[in-house]
Design a protein around this motif. Sequence first.
Motif, PDB file in Angstrom:
ATOM      1  N   TYR A 117      44.576 124.514  38.791  1.00 55.89           N
ATOM      2  CA  TYR A 117      43.908 125.613  38.095  1.00 55.89           C
ATOM      3  C   TYR A 117      42.958 125.081  37.017  1.00 55.89           C
ATOM      4  O   TYR A 117      41.884 125.655  36.786  1.00 55.89           O
ATOM      5  N   SER A 118      43.366 123.997  36.353  1.00 55.06           N
ATOM      6  CA  SER A 118      42.489 123.416  35.324  1.00 55.06           C
ATOM      7  C   SER A 118      41.254 122.766  35.966  1.00 55.06           C
ATOM      8  O   SER A 118      40.192 122.693  35.340  1.00 55.06           O
ATOM      9  N   LYS A 119      41.384 122.315  37.201  1.00 53.14           N
ATOM     10  CA  LYS A 119      40.265 121.680  37.896  1.00 53.14           C
ATOM     11  C   LYS A 119      39.155 122.676  38.178  1.00 53.14           C
ATOM     12  O   LYS A 119      37.980 122.302  38.223  1.00 53.14           O
ATOM     13  N   GLU A 120      39.488 123.953  38.325  1.00 51.60           N
ATOM     14  CA  GLU A 120      38.504 124.956  38.724  1.00 51.60           C
ATOM     15  C   GLU A 120      37.602 125.405  37.578  1.00 51.60           C
ATOM     16  O   GLU A 120      36.625 126.121  37.821  1.00 51.60           O
ATOM     17  N   VAL A 121      37.917 125.056  36.335  1.00 53.51           N
ATOM     18  CA  VAL A 121      37.174 125.614  35.205  1.00 53.51           C
ATOM     19  C   VAL A 121      36.038 124.707  34.739  1.00 53.51           C
ATOM     20  O   VAL A 121      35.346 125.024  33.779  1.00 53.51           O
ATOM     21  N   TYR A 122      35.832 123.573  35.383  1.00 56.99           N
ATOM     22  CA  TYR A 122      34.706 122.714  34.994  1.00 56.99           C
ATOM     23  C   TYR A 122      34.041 122.114  36.222  1.00 56.99           C
ATOM     24  O   TYR A 122      34.555 122.194  37.322  1.00 56.99           O
TER      25      TYR A 122
ATOM     26  N   THR B 209      30.178 129.480  32.583  1.00 53.17           N
ATOM     27  CA  THR B 209      30.203 130.873  33.040  1.00 53.17           C
ATOM     28  C   THR B 209      29.687 131.002  34.468  1.00 53.17           C
ATOM     29  O   THR B 209      30.282 131.688  35.303  1.00 53.17           O
ATOM     30  N   ILE B 210      28.568 130.343  34.770  1.00 49.87           N
ATOM     31  CA  ILE B 210      27.981 130.446  36.119  1.00 49.87           C
ATOM     32  C   ILE B 210      28.931 129.847  37.158  1.00 49.87           C
ATOM     33  O   ILE B 210      29.104 130.393  38.256  1.00 49.87           O
ATOM     34  N   HIS B 211      29.572 128.756  36.794  1.00 52.14           N
ATOM     35  CA  HIS B 211      30.526 128.116  37.707  1.00 52.14           C
ATOM     36  C   HIS B 211      31.732 129.025  37.978  1.00 52.14           C
ATOM     37  O   HIS B 211      32.205 129.109  39.109  1.00 52.14           O
ATOM     38  N   MET B 212      32.206 129.715  36.944  1.00 47.78           N
ATOM     39  CA  MET B 212      33.346 130.631  37.103  1.00 47.78           C
ATOM     40  C   MET B 212      32.956 131.847  37.938  1.00 47.78           C
ATOM     41  O   MET B 212      33.756 132.343  38.740  1.00 47.78           O
TER      42      MET B 212
END
Length: 222
Positions: free
Chosen positions: A217-222, A120-123
């Motif tokens: 886009y998948s790279k941005e979620v972790y 959550t904090i990363h997003m």
Amino acid sequence: MMTNLFSSFDPSTQCLSMNWLSTFLLILILPVSFWFIPSRFNMMWMVVMNLIHKEFKIIIGPKMKGMTLMFTSLFTLIIMNNFMGLFPYIFTSTSHLVMTLSLSLPLWLSFMIYGWFNNTIHMLAHLVPQGTPSILMPFMVCIETISNIIRPGTLAVRLTANMIAGHLLMTLLGNTGSHMTLIMINLLIVTQILLLILESAVAIIQSYVFSILSTLYSKEVY
């Protein structure tokens, strides 16, 4: 006139549309990969798949193992459907938003659910680019949120529009052949061949763009 042009993209209105079954013609090629001695096409395709796999692996990184299989499968599905649409009397399923949105929306939604529940904090940090002045932060959050929400739509529309544009241009030029002289018909044939080569390049590029953007886009979620 416009109705006749776009009618080439209309699926069948029967109960079971045979046109949509062309999406799964790829299954007929799968047994070739199990031959004891691979064909030249199979060897060429394995080289392409290895290159795509390495490309996706660099972007995704070592954390999410196994995701490259999903994105290479996505690339294969789109490129096969794009190429089959160049053959006469074969339905181009990727020229419909129903098909492209069915690919982009579940992927984007699964990435967002995973990201917001686990990182959550990363997003939240992604909503404010680094170095943004404090006074502009609320506006940047709105802009980044909107740009994030429209991602599946832009993926789907980009692929659909590129598939429709080339086919429409070829149809428009082909319909004028009956009113031309012999010299103009020869020029038209050369132009159509060049357009077909261009459409083949577009089919490869758009499938690569769709899959590589999904990977980013998948790279941005972790």
